[in-house]
Write an enzyme that holds these catalytic residues in place. Structure first.
Site, PDB file in Angstrom:
ATOM      1  N   GLU A 186      23.713  74.020  63.477  1.00  0.00           N
ATOM      2  CA  GLU A 186      24.844  73.338  63.483  1.00  0.00           C
ATOM      3  C   GLU A 186      24.821  72.487  62.247  1.00  0.00           C
ATOM      4  O   GLU A 186      23.617  72.192  61.856  1.00  0.00           O
ATOM      5  CB  GLU A 186      25.087  72.209  64.371  1.00  0.00           C
ATOM      6  CG  GLU A 186      25.315  72.658  66.051  1.00  0.00           C
ATOM      7  CD  GLU A 186      25.478  71.740  67.064  1.00  0.00           C
ATOM      8  OE1 GLU A 186      24.996  70.682  66.903  1.00  0.00           O
ATOM      9  OE2 GLU A 186      26.177  72.043  68.081  1.00  0.00           O
ATOM     10  N   PHE A 188      24.652  69.044  60.264  1.00  0.00           N
ATOM     11  CA  PHE A 188      24.008  67.880  60.910  1.00  0.00           C
ATOM     12  C   PHE A 188      25.151  66.712  60.798  1.00  0.00           C
ATOM     13  O   PHE A 188      25.552  66.575  59.704  1.00  0.00           O
ATOM     14  CB  PHE A 188      22.948  67.638  60.061  1.00  0.00           C
ATOM     15  CG  PHE A 188      22.196  66.433  60.464  1.00  0.00           C
ATOM     16  CD1 PHE A 188      21.696  66.170  61.852  1.00  0.00           C
ATOM     17  CD2 PHE A 188      21.801  65.216  59.706  1.00  0.00           C
ATOM     18  CE1 PHE A 188      21.021  64.946  62.114  1.00  0.00           C
ATOM     19  CE2 PHE A 188      21.310  64.117  59.794  1.00  0.00           C
ATOM     20  CZ  PHE A 188      20.967  63.980  61.403  1.00  0.00           C
ATOM     21  N   LYS A 223      17.690  55.980  76.025  1.00  0.00           N
ATOM     22  CA  LYS A 223      18.794  54.846  75.890  1.00  0.00           C
ATOM     23  C   LYS A 223      18.129  53.791  76.435  1.00  0.00           C
ATOM     24  O   LYS A 223      17.330  53.606  77.001  1.00  0.00           O
ATOM     25  CB  LYS A 223      19.729  55.253  76.779  1.00  0.00           C
ATOM     26  CG  LYS A 223      20.577  56.702  76.376  1.00  0.00           C
ATOM     27  CD  LYS A 223      21.558  57.020  77.496  1.00  0.00           C
ATOM     28  CE  LYS A 223      22.275  58.350  76.824  1.00  0.00           C
ATOM     29  NZ  LYS A 223      23.079  59.162  77.936  1.00  0.00           N
ATOM     30  N   GLU A 261      28.908  64.569  76.763  1.00  0.00           N
ATOM     31  CA  GLU A 261      28.470  63.807  75.662  1.00  0.00           C
ATOM     32  C   GLU A 261      28.982  64.370  74.232  1.00  0.00           C
ATOM     33  O   GLU A 261      29.143  65.305  74.344  1.00  0.00           O
ATOM     34  CB  GLU A 261      26.875  63.861  75.479  1.00  0.00           C
ATOM     35  CG  GLU A 261      26.314  63.398  76.724  1.00  0.00           C
ATOM     36  CD  GLU A 261      24.540  63.475  76.476  1.00  0.00           C
ATOM     37  OE1 GLU A 261      23.741  63.167  77.258  1.00  0.00           O
ATOM     38  OE2 GLU A 261      24.155  64.254  75.440  1.00  0.00           O
ATOM     39  N   ARG A 278      24.750  65.512  86.531  1.00  0.00           N
ATOM     40  CA  ARG A 278      24.293  64.578  87.402  1.00  0.00           C
ATOM     41  C   ARG A 278      24.793  63.246  87.138  1.00  0.00           C
ATOM     42  O   ARG A 278      25.556  62.927  86.087  1.00  0.00           O
ATOM     43  CB  ARG A 278      22.770  64.534  87.163  1.00  0.00           C
ATOM     44  CG  ARG A 278      22.479  63.771  85.677  1.00  0.00           C
ATOM     45  CD  ARG A 278      21.107  63.406  85.630  1.00  0.00           C
ATOM     46  NE  ARG A 278      20.870  62.616  84.414  1.00  0.00           N
ATOM     47  CZ  ARG A 278      20.851  63.289  83.112  1.00  0.00           C
ATOM     48  NH1 ARG A 278      21.058  64.440  82.819  1.00  0.00           N
ATOM     49  NH2 ARG A 278      20.925  62.317  82.057  1.00  0.00           N
TER      50      ARG A 278
HETATM   51  C1  MV4 Z   1      22.963  66.319  66.534  1.00  0.00           C
HETATM   52  C2  MV4 Z   1      22.735  65.266  65.495  1.00  0.00           C
HETATM   53  C3  MV4 Z   1      23.450  65.361  64.423  1.00  0.00           C
HETATM   54  N1  MV4 Z   1      24.348  66.404  64.448  1.00  0.00           N
HETATM   55  N2  MV4 Z   1      23.669  67.264  66.219  1.00  0.00           N
HETATM   56  C4  MV4 Z   1      19.940  64.542  69.912  1.00  0.00           C
HETATM   57  C5  MV4 Z   1      19.832  65.021  71.320  1.00  0.00           C
HETATM   58  C6  MV4 Z   1      20.488  65.938  71.533  1.00  0.00           C
HETATM   59  N3  MV4 Z   1      21.172  65.702  72.694  1.00  0.00           N
HETATM   60  C7  MV4 Z   1      21.431  66.169  70.172  1.00  0.00           C
HETATM   61  N4  MV4 Z   1      21.117  65.388  69.170  1.00  0.00           N
HETATM   62  C8  MV4 Z   1      21.555  65.078  68.206  1.00  0.00           C
HETATM   63  N5  MV4 Z   1      22.335  66.217  67.765  1.00  0.00           N
HETATM   64  C9  MV4 Z   1      24.242  67.368  64.862  1.00  0.00           C
HETATM   65  N6  MV4 Z   1      24.817  68.643  64.699  1.00  0.00           N
HETATM   66  C10 MV4 Z   1      21.952  64.079  65.895  1.00  0.00           C
HETATM   67  C11 MV4 Z   1      21.561  64.237  67.229  1.00  0.00           C
HETATM   68  C12 MV4 Z   1      20.472  62.767  67.476  1.00  0.00           C
HETATM   69  C13 MV4 Z   1      21.090  61.904  68.287  1.00  0.00           C
HETATM   70  C14 MV4 Z   1      22.311  62.086  69.346  1.00  0.00           C
HETATM   71  C15 MV4 Z   1      22.652  61.283  70.291  1.00  0.00           C
HETATM   72  C16 MV4 Z   1      21.799  60.177  70.368  1.00  0.00           C
HETATM   73  C17 MV4 Z   1      20.780  59.781  69.670  1.00  0.00           C
HETATM   74  C18 MV4 Z   1      20.324  60.790  68.633  1.00  0.00           C
HETATM   75  C19 MV4 Z   1      19.071  60.647  67.900  1.00  0.00           C
HETATM   76  C20 MV4 Z   1      18.826  61.511  67.017  1.00  0.00           C
HETATM   77  C21 MV4 Z   1      19.466  62.653  66.916  1.00  0.00           C
END
Ligand code: MV4
Length: 433
Positions: A186, A188, A223, A261, A278
């Protein structure tokens, strides 16, 4: 404890299951019955499906509530319950599998019209394909494990030069952690907020939302603080995100409570990230602002009740601080042991959900969260003041906890202004606590 409390109010008898390490936990005392399902190591107790099914059979249980850890999103367990004629209060195996594979979950959501982050169409078949897509959508990009979640098997890539190492590392990590090294790619999203929509669906294919939770305050994908409404939320954005989430839930005929989310970028554009099938740790803040008991809602949905006619909007502001047996002054190192003094805060707008009490010994085996402190107030400012007051009233001695971190956070000017992203804690000065 949370499930026992809901059941008691509904006139439903409960059976607690516990490991020998948890024999003194409050849920064992407050359930109508309790069955030991094995020794401390969770593989031998809380993850031991035959043992849990046996406990259900000998006590003649009609249903199992899996909580939010362990087997709560385990498709095999959901299926085994069904096969044994025990209602699993959670998603079906099909639902869990559909959302557990992240690349196919994304594909499903995209087809349902839920906004998704530009990237590969499903799994990458080769590194070369990944590099080609990265050049088309422009760096930085992120490689994600399709079996992932919680950040494992994820790599940010900033250039062609970095691609090979990131690809190899992510594949290796995903393969080792999940036994599945499938990756997708994806664009970023830099400095996003993590905002999730609480959903409730029924067997008629209807679904409503219960507004959002802002969960951007995280450390290493754990969290620490959640709040609702999100400081960045507008009525317009909530309606858009709520409608998108409902479309997603309806596309998979989702029943019961679930959460979608989203990542929200600086422009207020939002994108599907994952769906949780959940009840989540942070559900109480949604209960506080909507007036809906989400555990009762889960049980009623499992019993076939239809969802309410309309979605819910927050009538108050609510914040949850996770109180963990960890030392925030030493890299959040776990701090199990005996609680030698325990006094919980109270008063108007304060709620504490916990299984702990004075003299309780926190075993080293499990998650370090020992209490949730939840406050609600008419406005965010009042909720922040109330949270600080309640944190100062909370006495936990004998172990280290995250309380000093939370107190410092409540005084942080940027946090107070509502200006934070998922990167907030990377820049936080932990020496000031
Ligand atoms: C991302 C992102 C930025 N861009 N995807 C972190 C866990 C997983 N559920 C997906 N995550 C992320 N995906 C894209 N395309 C940044 C994160 C991410 C993040 C997301 C939510 C809460 C905290 C985070 C900490 C680091 C990275």
């Amino acid at each position: 404890m949370r499930v026992i409390r809901a059941c008691r109010e509904m006139g439903i008898k409960t059976v607690a299951v516990y490991s020998t390490a948890d024999k003194d936990s409050l849920h064992v005392r407050f359930a109508d019955e309790a069955v030991c399902i094995g020794p401390g190591p969770s593989k031998l107790s809380y993850l031991n499906i035959p043992s849990i099914i046996s406990a259900a059979e000998i006590t003649n249980a009609d249903a199992i509530h899996p909580g939010y850890g362990f087997l709560s999103e385990n498709a095999n367990f959901s299926k085994v319950c069904k096969d044994y004629g025990i209602k699993f209060i959670g998603a079906t195996a099909e639902m869990i599998n559909a959302m557990g594979d992240k690349a196919s979950a994304k594909d499903t959501m995209k087809k349902a019209g839920v906004p998704c982050i530009p990237g590969s169409d499903g799994l990458l078949s080769s590194m070369e394909e990944g590099i080609k897509i990265a050049n088309k959508i422009k760096y930085p990009v992120i490689l994600k494990a399709t079996a992932g979640g919680g950040g494992r098997g994820m790599r940010i890539v900033k250039s062609d030069m970095e691609f090979k190492k990131a690809w190899d590392d992510a594949r290796q990590e995903a393969g080792a952690a999940f036994g599945n090294d499938g990756l997708y790619l994806e664009k970023f999203v830099e400095e996003p907020r993590h905002i999730e929509i609480q959903l409730l669906g029924d067997s008629k294919g209807r679904a409503v939302h219960l507004s959002e939770r802002d969960c951007s305050i995280q450390r290493r994908h754990q969290k620490l603080v959640e709040e609702t409404p999100s400081p960045i939320m507008t009525e317009r954005l909530r309606n858009k995100m709520g409608e998108a989430a409902i479309k997603g839930a309806q596309a998979i005929k989702y029943e019961g409570v679930g959460t979608i989310e989203f990542l929200v970028d600086k422009n207020g554009d939002f994108y599907f990230m994952e769906m949780n099938t959940r009840i989540q740790v942070e559900h109480p803040i949604t209960e506080e602002v909507t007036g809906v008991d989400l555990i009762k809602a889960q049980i009623m949905a499992a019993a076939g009740q239809a969802v309410p006619a309309k979605s819910f909007f927050p009538m108050k502001h609510s914040i949850e601080c996770r109180i963990n047996a960890e030392d925030p002054r030493n890299g959040f190192r776990p701090s199990p042991g005996k609680i030698t003094n325990f006094h919980i805060p109270g008063g108007y707008g304060v709620r504490v959900d916990s299984h702990c009490y004075n003299g309780y010994v926190i075993p080293p085996n499990y998650d370090s969260m020992i209490a949730k402190l939840i406050v609600s107030a008419p406005s965010r400012d009042e909720a922040l003041d109330r949270m600080k007051r309640a944190l100062q009233e909370f006495v936990i001695e004998g172990i280290q906890t995250t309380i000093p971190f939370h107190i410092a956070l409540m005084d942080d000017p940027q946090f107070r202004k509502g200006q934070f992203t998922t990167k907030f804690l990377e820049g936080f000065d932990f020496s000031k606590i």
